[in-house]
Design a protein around this motif. Sequence first.
Motif, PDB file in Angstrom:
ATOM      1  N   VAL A  34       0.836  -1.194   0.000  1.00 24.12           N
ATOM      2  CA  VAL A  34       0.000   0.000   0.000  1.00 24.12           C
ATOM      3  C   VAL A  34       0.875   1.250   0.000  1.00 24.12           C
ATOM      4  O   VAL A  34       1.832   1.350   0.765  1.00 24.12           O
ATOM      5  N   CYS A  35       0.546   2.187  -0.892  1.00 24.21           N
ATOM      6  CA  CYS A  35       1.259   3.462  -0.946  1.00 24.21           C
ATOM      7  C   CYS A  35       0.367   4.562  -0.380  1.00 24.21           C
ATOM      8  O   CYS A  35      -0.824   4.625  -0.688  1.00 24.21           O
ATOM      9  N   ARG A  36       0.956   5.421   0.408  1.00 23.67           N
ATOM     10  CA  ARG A  36       0.232   6.533   1.000  1.00 23.67           C
ATOM     11  C   ARG A  36       0.954   7.846   0.692  1.00 23.67           C
ATOM     12  O   ARG A  36       2.095   7.848   0.246  1.00 23.67           O
ATOM     13  N   THR A  37       0.263   8.938   0.951  1.00 18.76           N
ATOM     14  CA  THR A  37       0.815  10.254   0.661  1.00 18.76           C
ATOM     15  C   THR A  37       1.960  10.571   1.623  1.00 18.76           C
ATOM     16  O   THR A  37       1.751  10.683   2.828  1.00 18.76           O
ATOM     17  N   ALA A  38       3.161  10.710   1.063  1.00 17.69           N
ATOM     18  CA  ALA A  38       4.324  11.092   1.872  1.00 17.69           C
ATOM     19  C   ALA A  38       4.438  12.601   1.962  1.00 17.69           C
ATOM     20  O   ALA A  38       4.910  13.139   2.972  1.00 17.69           O
ATOM     21  N   ALA A  39       4.007  13.295   0.905  1.00 14.66           N
ATOM     22  CA  ALA A  39       4.026  14.763   0.892  1.00 14.66           C
ATOM     23  C   ALA A  39       3.138  15.226  -0.256  1.00 14.66           C
ATOM     24  O   ALA A  39       2.893  14.489  -1.210  1.00 14.66           O
ATOM     25  N   ALA A  40       2.666  16.451  -0.177  1.00 23.32           N
ATOM     26  CA  ALA A  40       1.803  16.986  -1.226  1.00 23.32           C
ATOM     27  C   ALA A  40       1.885  18.507  -1.251  1.00 23.32           C
ATOM     28  O   ALA A  40       2.115  19.155  -0.225  1.00 23.32           O
ATOM     29  N   PHE A  41       1.697  19.028  -2.458  1.00 22.07           N
ATOM     30  CA  PHE A  41       1.623  20.474  -2.660  1.00 22.07           C
ATOM     31  C   PHE A  41       0.391  20.728  -3.521  1.00 22.07           C
ATOM     32  O   PHE A  41       0.164  20.035  -4.515  1.00 22.07           O
ATOM     33  N   SER A  42      -0.427  21.688  -3.144  1.00 20.81           N
ATOM     34  CA  SER A  42      -1.628  21.971  -3.926  1.00 20.81           C
ATOM     35  C   SER A  42      -2.041  23.425  -3.755  1.00 20.81           C
ATOM     36  O   SER A  42      -1.866  24.018  -2.678  1.00 20.81           O
ATOM     37  N   LEU A  43      -2.590  23.973  -4.824  1.00 21.44           N
ATOM     38  CA  LEU A  43      -3.129  25.326  -4.769  1.00 21.44           C
ATOM     39  C   LEU A  43      -4.542  25.338  -4.204  1.00 21.44           C
ATOM     40  O   LEU A  43      -5.088  26.406  -3.924  1.00 21.44           O
ATOM     41  N   GLY A  44      -5.145  24.155  -4.064  1.00 17.48           N
ATOM     42  CA  GLY A  44      -6.474  24.037  -3.485  1.00 17.48           C
ATOM     43  C   GLY A  44      -6.425  23.290  -2.174  1.00 17.48           C
ATOM     44  O   GLY A  44      -5.360  22.944  -1.663  1.00 17.48           O
ATOM     45  N   ASP A  45      -7.604  23.017  -1.608  1.00 18.11           N
ATOM     46  CA  ASP A  45      -7.675  22.328  -0.312  1.00 18.11           C
ATOM     47  C   ASP A  45      -8.500  21.047  -0.391  1.00 18.11           C
ATOM     48  O   ASP A  45      -9.031  20.594   0.619  1.00 18.11           O
ATOM     49  N   ALA A  46      -8.613  20.459  -1.590  1.00 18.62           N
ATOM     50  CA  ALA A  46      -9.454  19.274  -1.763  1.00 18.62           C
ATOM     51  C   ALA A  46      -8.656  17.975  -1.858  1.00 18.62           C
ATOM     52  O   ALA A  46      -9.229  16.924  -2.142  1.00 18.62           O
ATOM     53  N   LEU A  47      -7.344  18.033  -1.621  1.00 20.85           N
ATOM     54  CA  LEU A  47      -6.544  16.804  -1.649  1.00 20.85           C
ATOM     55  C   LEU A  47      -6.932  15.887  -0.495  1.00 20.85           C
ATOM     56  O   LEU A  47      -7.080  16.330   0.639  1.00 20.85           O
ATOM     57  N   ASP A  48      -7.052  14.594  -0.800  1.00 26.04           N
ATOM     58  CA  ASP A  48      -7.288  13.595   0.235  1.00 26.04           C
ATOM     59  C   ASP A  48      -5.933  13.025   0.646  1.00 26.04           C
ATOM     60  O   ASP A  48      -5.408  12.118   0.013  1.00 26.04           O
TER      61      ASP A  48
END
Length: 324
Positions: A34-48
């Motif tokens: 299983v892979c999970r989010t290690a880091a994220a960058f987004s201009l919005g706030d809808a990332l899960d």
Amino acid sequence: MTDPSFYDQLLAIVGNVFDAYSAVLFLPGPDGDVCRTAAAFSLGDALDRDVAIVPGMGLVGWIIRESKPLLISNFDQRRGVLGYYRGGEEERIRAFMGHPVPETGGALCLDSRKTYTFGDKDLKILSQFAALAGSHLARAREVETSLYEHRFYQCLRLIATLHKSRPKWEAFRDGLLELLAATTGYRYCLLAVRDESGRSYYLEGANENPFQGGREADLRFSVGQGLVGWVFKNQTPVYSGEKDDAGATGLPLFGLDMPAADCKSVVCLPIRFSKKTRGVLTLADPRPLPVTEELKVFTSMVAENLALFLENLHLRTRLAKPSA
């Protein structure tokens, strides 16, 4: 795993370099599936950020399973799903690019609200960022493994000299179980011993009472009863989570008649000397802890050390008895 700030900084750079709407790095956990989010960058706030991606699940899962990059310049939901947005945010995405993470597995993904945002040259540059993320994780895991093994080595050194500082059996037993609990992180470290009849066993020692309600651990159990009894009977180690031991690990520790802590992680090792299984050393924990190869090697060495101590104790006891 590793310092999350490194990945956060890396993803911020990636997002700015490619003028992306979102950049998400998926990395595998200890189980490797299983892979999970290690880091994220987004201009919005809808990332899960809590999404779990398995190989083959959506476009990200395809990249992970096939270990191939993917570039979609004109994206719509008929070509697949991303799976890392909440609500209807994904419908606004018009371009997607993802690259597998070498060495460790996983995927580094970008998207945009504009069509034809990414090209082949961008994909090549993204591969370099993915390689950097994989290299960083691989090196971090090497350091973790080295520290993990060093902790086991230090514990084995202490156990090897424990009989000098604690020559009496009760003190040695308690010290050994306390060391095991502190080193492995397992809540319960138990030693069960077969009685003189050979038909039953009892709990000889424990760093913490595993029985519910704080009941005294002075009961006898038939050989074959519970997971510990299964190890006595079959003279075979058991590790929780292994497919070939699935039937055994489903058993309660001491049988249905004796309520004990519900443990999701279990290591049971037979203690053998004089061609018989005289005891069972058990590590158990209510949490689903990984049973690594390093842990298996370490616990087997502890079991061998304990068997040698018990054999010497057994021989001394026999020699101390007056002859008829």
